[in-house]
Design a protein around this motif. Structure first.
Motif, PDB file in Angstrom:
ATOM      1  N   LEU A   1      27.277  48.919  42.837  1.00 60.76           N
ATOM      2  CA  LEU A   1      27.480  47.777  43.724  1.00 60.76           C
ATOM      3  C   LEU A   1      26.348  46.796  43.456  1.00 60.76           C
ATOM      4  O   LEU A   1      25.213  47.216  43.222  1.00 60.76           O
ATOM      5  CB  LEU A   1      27.439  48.190  45.198  1.00 60.76           C
ATOM      6  CG  LEU A   1      28.641  48.932  45.745  1.00 60.76           C
ATOM      7  CD1 LEU A   1      28.348  49.424  47.159  1.00 60.76           C
ATOM      8  CD2 LEU A   1      29.861  48.038  45.769  1.00 60.76           C
ATOM      9  N   SER A   2      26.644  45.528  43.522  1.00 58.21           N
ATOM     10  CA  SER A   2      25.607  44.535  43.276  1.00 58.21           C
ATOM     11  C   SER A   2      24.580  44.552  44.408  1.00 58.21           C
ATOM     12  O   SER A   2      24.889  44.926  45.545  1.00 58.21           O
ATOM     13  CB  SER A   2      26.222  43.143  43.159  1.00 58.21           C
ATOM     14  OG  SER A   2      26.713  42.720  44.417  1.00 58.21           O
ATOM     15  N   ALA A   3      23.366  44.108  44.085  1.00 60.26           N
ATOM     16  CA  ALA A   3      22.314  44.022  45.089  1.00 60.26           C
ATOM     17  C   ALA A   3      22.747  43.085  46.214  1.00 60.26           C
ATOM     18  O   ALA A   3      22.477  43.350  47.391  1.00 60.26           O
ATOM     19  CB  ALA A   3      21.013  43.538  44.455  1.00 60.26           C
ATOM     20  N   GLU A   4      23.451  42.041  45.873  1.00 64.83           N
ATOM     21  CA  GLU A   4      23.931  41.094  46.889  1.00 64.83           C
ATOM     22  C   GLU A   4      24.903  41.769  47.852  1.00 64.83           C
ATOM     23  O   GLU A   4      24.846  41.569  49.056  1.00 64.83           O
ATOM     24  CB  GLU A   4      24.605  39.907  46.213  1.00 64.83           C
ATOM     25  CG  GLU A   4      25.118  38.867  47.188  1.00 64.83           C
ATOM     26  CD  GLU A   4      25.774  37.702  46.481  1.00 64.83           C
ATOM     27  OE1 GLU A   4      26.697  37.129  47.084  1.00 64.83           O
ATOM     28  OE2 GLU A   4      25.398  37.378  45.344  1.00 64.83           O
ATOM     29  N   ARG A   5      25.798  42.586  47.312  1.00 65.40           N
ATOM     30  CA  ARG A   5      26.782  43.288  48.151  1.00 65.40           C
ATOM     31  C   ARG A   5      26.111  44.329  49.046  1.00 65.40           C
ATOM     32  O   ARG A   5      26.531  44.573  50.169  1.00 65.40           O
ATOM     33  CB  ARG A   5      27.818  43.958  47.241  1.00 65.40           C
ATOM     34  CG  ARG A   5      29.000  44.518  47.941  1.00 65.40           C
ATOM     35  CD  ARG A   5      30.089  43.469  48.040  1.00 65.40           C
ATOM     36  NE  ARG A   5      31.197  43.878  48.840  1.00 65.40           N
ATOM     37  CZ  ARG A   5      32.344  44.356  48.367  1.00 65.40           C
ATOM     38  NH1 ARG A   5      32.522  44.490  47.078  1.00 65.40           N
ATOM     39  NH2 ARG A   5      33.304  44.680  49.194  1.00 65.40           N
ATOM     40  N   LEU A   6      25.042  44.943  48.545  1.00 66.74           N
ATOM     41  CA  LEU A   6      24.337  45.973  49.299  1.00 66.74           C
ATOM     42  C   LEU A   6      23.348  45.416  50.318  1.00 66.74           C
ATOM     43  O   LEU A   6      22.986  46.103  51.266  1.00 66.74           O
ATOM     44  CB  LEU A   6      23.569  46.889  48.352  1.00 66.74           C
ATOM     45  CG  LEU A   6      24.358  48.014  47.707  1.00 66.74           C
ATOM     46  CD1 LEU A   6      23.530  48.686  46.630  1.00 66.74           C
ATOM     47  CD2 LEU A   6      24.805  49.023  48.738  1.00 66.74           C
ATOM     48  N   ARG A   7      22.918  44.166  50.128  1.00 65.11           N
ATOM     49  CA  ARG A   7      21.905  43.594  51.013  1.00 65.11           C
ATOM     50  C   ARG A   7      22.359  43.678  52.473  1.00 65.11           C
ATOM     51  O   ARG A   7      23.403  43.192  52.843  1.00 65.11           O
ATOM     52  CB  ARG A   7      21.623  42.144  50.632  1.00 65.11           C
ATOM     53  CG  ARG A   7      20.340  41.631  51.243  1.00 65.11           C
ATOM     54  CD  ARG A   7      19.868  40.328  50.606  1.00 65.11           C
ATOM     55  NE  ARG A   7      19.504  40.539  49.198  1.00 65.11           N
ATOM     56  CZ  ARG A   7      20.186  40.013  48.158  1.00 65.11           C
ATOM     57  NH1 ARG A   7      21.235  39.250  48.366  1.00 65.11           N
ATOM     58  NH2 ARG A   7      19.798  40.249  46.929  1.00 65.11           N
TER      59      ARG A   7
END
Length: 167
Positions: A63-69
């Motif tokens: 998962l992208s860091a943006e999605r996980l933020r």
């Protein structure tokens, strides 16, 4: 999830879609599990996503860091059912690099199992609270809180441990 102002819940292990159902519609639900559980998750939670993932790989789902933020990672009913719980915990540690927190739920051996590690009710309750604390901390996870979780079928019954990580 609501108290942490999160919009995304990442479920590692999709065997408990009933517990996530209350979040459907308010949160972006993303589940990861083996192929046998993916279809059941999709059927029970049509608004969520569930993708195949090998929990014993020791690698976090992509998962992208943006999605996980700001995401909440939930591991409910998985840790006690795998041969290598350390692999799952490595994945959680990796996800916590970007996610807000993680929640681990597993049967309390002292309450559910009345047996030795690796045994218990349905052969799944592996750890006492002290043992789970040690397991989490020995895998480099920051334990914020550990206590008993209410049963989804009977809120007055408490036989599972709930650990909050990384807050």
């Amino acid at each position: 999830a609501r108290s942490l102002d999160s919009r995304t819940v990442v479920a590692l292990g999709c065997s408990r879609p009933d517990r996530l159902g209350a979040l459907q519609g308010d949160f972006d639900l993303i589940g990861f599990d083996g192929p046998q559980r993916v279809e059941a998750f999709r059927h029970r939670l049509p608004g969520g996503q569930c993708k195949e993932w090998d929990p014993e790989s020791g690698r976090a789902p992509r998962l992208s860091a943006e999605r996980l933020r700001g995401a909440i990672v939930v591991c409910d009913g998985l840790l006690e059912s795998v041969g290598d719980p350390d692999a799952v915990l490595r994945s959680i540690r990796e996800l916590l690099a970007d996610a807000a927190t993680a929640i681990v739920v597993t049967p309390d051996r002292d309450l559910a199992g009345r047996g030795r590690p690796g045994t218990g009710e349905a052969g799944r309750a592996r750890w006492s609270a002290a043992e789970l604390t040690h397991l989490l901390e020995s895998n480099g996870l920051e334990l914020s809180w550990i206590g008993l979780a209410p049963s989804p079928s009977n809120p007055l019954e408490r036989s599972s441990l709930l650990a909050v990580l990384g807050v």
